[in-house]
Design a protein around this motif. Structure first.
Motif, mmCIF file in Angstrom:
data_model
loop_
_atom_site.group_PDB
_atom_site.id
_atom_site.type_symbol
_atom_site.label_atom_id
_atom_site.label_comp_id
_atom_site.label_asym_id
_atom_site.label_seq_id
_atom_site.Cartn_x
_atom_site.Cartn_y
_atom_site.Cartn_z
ATOM 1 N N ARG A 1 37.727 17.575 2.246
ATOM 2 C CA ARG A 1 37.035 17.602 3.632
ATOM 3 C C ARG A 1 37.598 16.495 4.215
ATOM 4 N N PHE A 2 37.117 15.252 3.366
ATOM 5 C CA PHE A 2 36.613 13.908 3.752
ATOM 6 C C PHE A 2 37.994 13.436 4.491
ATOM 7 N N ARG A 3 38.650 13.881 3.951
ATOM 8 C CA ARG A 3 39.904 13.488 4.293
ATOM 9 C C ARG A 3 40.285 13.029 5.416
ATOM 10 N N HIS B 1 18.330 6.487 4.908
ATOM 11 C CA HIS B 1 19.001 7.943 4.968
ATOM 12 C C HIS B 1 18.453 8.207 6.539
ATOM 13 N N ILE B 2 19.920 9.207 6.796
ATOM 14 C CA ILE B 2 20.163 10.300 7.597
ATOM 15 C C ILE B 2 19.885 11.255 8.069
ATOM 16 N N MET C 1 26.830 14.976 5.806
ATOM 17 C CA MET C 1 27.594 14.018 5.307
ATOM 18 C C MET C 1 28.383 15.205 5.585
ATOM 19 N N GLU C 2 28.413 16.175 5.452
ATOM 20 C CA GLU C 2 29.407 17.815 5.159
ATOM 21 C C GLU C 2 30.009 17.583 6.293
ATOM 22 N N ARG C 3 28.902 17.613 7.044
ATOM 23 C CA ARG C 3 29.797 17.839 8.484
ATOM 24 C C ARG C 3 30.238 16.481 9.176
ATOM 25 N N LYS C 4 29.869 15.550 9.285
ATOM 26 C CA LYS C 4 30.447 14.833 9.507
ATOM 27 C C LYS C 4 31.720 13.601 9.377
ATOM 28 N N PHE C 5 31.470 12.972 7.644
ATOM 29 C CA PHE C 5 31.847 12.205 6.719
ATOM 30 C C PHE C 5 33.541 12.116 6.531
ATOM 31 N N LYS C 6 34.367 11.375 7.429
ATOM 32 C CA LYS C 6 35.668 11.260 6.860
ATOM 33 C C LYS C 6 36.244 9.943 6.667
ATOM 34 N N ILE C 7 37.278 9.848 6.040
ATOM 35 C CA ILE C 7 37.632 8.254 5.152
ATOM 36 C C ILE C 7 38.831 8.522 5.807
ATOM 37 N N ALA D 1 30.484 15.304 -9.540
ATOM 38 C CA ALA D 1 30.315 13.512 -9.507
ATOM 39 C C ALA D 1 31.335 13.333 -8.476
ATOM 40 N N PHE D 2 31.919 14.212 -8.212
ATOM 41 C CA PHE D 2 33.133 13.385 -6.840
ATOM 42 C C PHE D 2 32.193 14.049 -5.513
ATOM 43 N N HIS D 3 31.081 14.375 -4.811
ATOM 44 C CA HIS D 3 30.329 15.091 -3.832
ATOM 45 C C HIS D 3 29.435 13.872 -3.876
ATOM 46 N N MET D 4 28.883 13.283 -5.250
ATOM 47 C CA MET D 4 27.555 12.634 -5.305
ATOM 48 C C MET D 4 27.934 10.565 -5.088
ATOM 49 N N VAL D 5 29.374 10.053 -5.541
ATOM 50 C CA VAL D 5 29.885 9.664 -4.808
ATOM 51 C C VAL D 5 29.917 9.152 -3.330
ATOM 52 N N ILE D 6 31.048 10.114 -2.740
ATOM 53 C CA ILE D 6 31.114 10.341 -1.649
ATOM 54 C C ILE D 6 29.506 9.955 -0.299
ATOM 55 N N TYR D 7 28.361 11.145 -1.464
ATOM 56 C CA TYR D 7 26.988 10.799 -0.703
ATOM 57 C C TYR D 7 26.502 8.715 -0.756
ATOM 58 N N GLU D 8 27.504 8.524 -2.450
ATOM 59 C CA GLU D 8 26.869 6.919 -2.017
ATOM 60 C C GLU D 8 27.512 6.575 -0.998
#
Length: 436
Positions: A153-155, A71-72, A111-117, A419-426
């Motif tokens: 926002r993650f895309r 975990h970060i 995750m919300e601040r940084k994660f990109k897919i 559910a979407f955000h939880m999967v993204i978090y995983e």
């Protein structure tokens, strides 16, 4: 002469021993110095840089299967809004329903601040890629993820900024066109080969930073014929069992959600729940056959070995969830069942009957706090196990269940902690172990 020669040899011997001893002492001091130095905390970072702390996931249950993801944790706190623009402070996260509630909240914000897919744009949208057939039914989770990731926002459109790469394979769409498993496998293989040839990203990690999503068992079977995709990439699947080669520390368990729900969510309504346990369904697995055979005629457990006929009344099946304390959730043709998320939605404490099921969000949520998790052999003692739970224990389980309902709900556009955000978090957790 002989005595002098012997004295010279002894001197040389002592000198050699002394040199070895000195070297050993220096080595010991050097090792100790660097060991202590490595244990010292890192120097403080500048205020503008969030400090990162590596912490392992923990579980309050010794029997829980909890992948040891890193975990970060960021020490900066910010107010965020969800994809739909509504604010949520996450104050209800500080409960023991979560393995590490504060850690989860901080990581989620990071995750919300940084994660990109990056979503690969290739593929014919009229055939097999881009979007599944529909957003309804027991495989709706796949469709919602496809739709939400494109609006999210993650895309990112810049692959060089991406942490992970999404391979938009929709085997659900292939199934709708009547494609055979063999041809599905060929299509998936050719599509992946084209991505590898066109882009440099797969070869950097041999696919470790790539993932695909499928909630249909057809998707699992269709991709099994592409070994390097299954073994290397992250699989987000609704059937997370050993039978399909699921790897808990790499793959992600996708909740199978039957949306849209026919009735509103169940709330704090324990006084209406007078039936001890309920299950109705097809006997398409060994555990279901045993469940029906042992408890079909019981007066306290409402067990039916077939689906409830619609002719008996409107939404009779769904309404029984409102009147029941514990809803029995045995695996069917696969280990997963949409009945689990039905139970959560309607406020009926799920009873998981499975020898192995890597439950969705198992490394985030403590399922023991809002569900009853049993082995298949426990089916013979099912009624006694449930009756041994006091009313106070049931009320606590039910209250916790209401707390986690939002995590098993798909929304379009997505909402924070759904559910979407939880999967993204995983996926966010898994990307930290990929280095290149």
């Amino acid at each position: 002469m002989i005595a002098g020669k012997q004295h010279s040899q002894h001197s040389q011997l002592f000198s050699l021993k002394g040199a070895i001893l000195t070297l050993s002492i220096l080595t010991l001091f050097s090792f100790s110095y660097f060991s202590f130095k490595s244990l010292r905390p890192p120097l403080p970072l500048s205020p503008s840089t969030p400090q990162l702390t590596l912490l392992p996931t923990t579980s309050s249950s010794p029997d829980a299967t909890v992948p040891s993801h890193v975990h970060i944790v960021a020490n900066e706190k910010e107010n965020h809004v969800d994809e739909g623009g509504e604010e949520e402070d996450g104050s209800d996260l500080f409960t023991d329903v979560y393995h590490s509630p504060k850690l989860f909240k901080l990581n989620f914000e990071e995750m919300e601040r940084k994660f990109k897919i990056y979503v690969y744009p290739d593929g014919d949208p009229k055939t097999f890629y881009q979007t599944p057939r529909k957003l309804t039914g027991k495989y709706a989770s796949e469709g919602y993820f496809f739709q939400n990731i494109r609006e999210s926002r993650f895309r990112t459109d810049d692959p060089d900024q991406a942490h992970l790469f999404f391979i938009p394979i929709s085997c659900h769409k292939m199934r709708g066109k009547g494609t055979s498993y063999e041809n599905m496998t060929i299509i998936v293989q050719h599509y992946l080969d084209s991505l590898i040839a066109k882009y440099p990203y797969w070869n950097r990690t041999l696919g470790a930073d790539h993932f695909f999503v499928t909630c249909h068992d057809v998707g699992v079977r269709a991709t099994e014929g592409v070994p390097f995709l299954v073994k290397n990439a992250i699989r987000v699947v609704c059937s997370p069992s050993y039978d399909v080669g699921f790897i808990p520390h790499k793959d992600v368990a996708l909740p199978q959600v039957l949306q849209p729900f026919a009735l509103p969510a169940g709330g704090n309504d324990v006084e209406n729940r007078t039936t001890l346990g309920f299950w109705a369904g097809h006997r398409n697995s060994k555990i279901r056959v045993i469940l029906a055979r042992v408890w079909e005629n019981d007066t306290e457990l409402d067990i039916s070995n077939n689906r409830i006929n619609r002719a008996t009344g409107h939404l009779v099946y769904q309404k029984r969830f409102y009147r029941t304390k514990f809803c029995i959730c045995p695996g069917g043709s696969q280990v997963n069942s949409a009945r689990i998320t039905d139970s959560i939605h309607y406020g009926c404490v799920p009873v998981i009957l499975s020898n192995y099921y890597d439950l969705p969000f198992n490394d985030i949520l403590n399922w023991q706090k809002f569900a009853v998790v049993l082995r298949e052999n426990d089916v013979y003692n099912l009624k006694q196990i449930l009756k041994n739970l006091s009313q106070e224990e049931f009320v606590t389980l039910h209250k916790n269940l209401v707390t986690v309902q939002k995590h098993f709900q798909w929304n379009s556009p997505p909402i924070r902690y759904d559910a979407f955000h939880m999967v993204i978090y995983e996926l966010w957790l898994r990307h930290h172990v990929i280095k290149y």
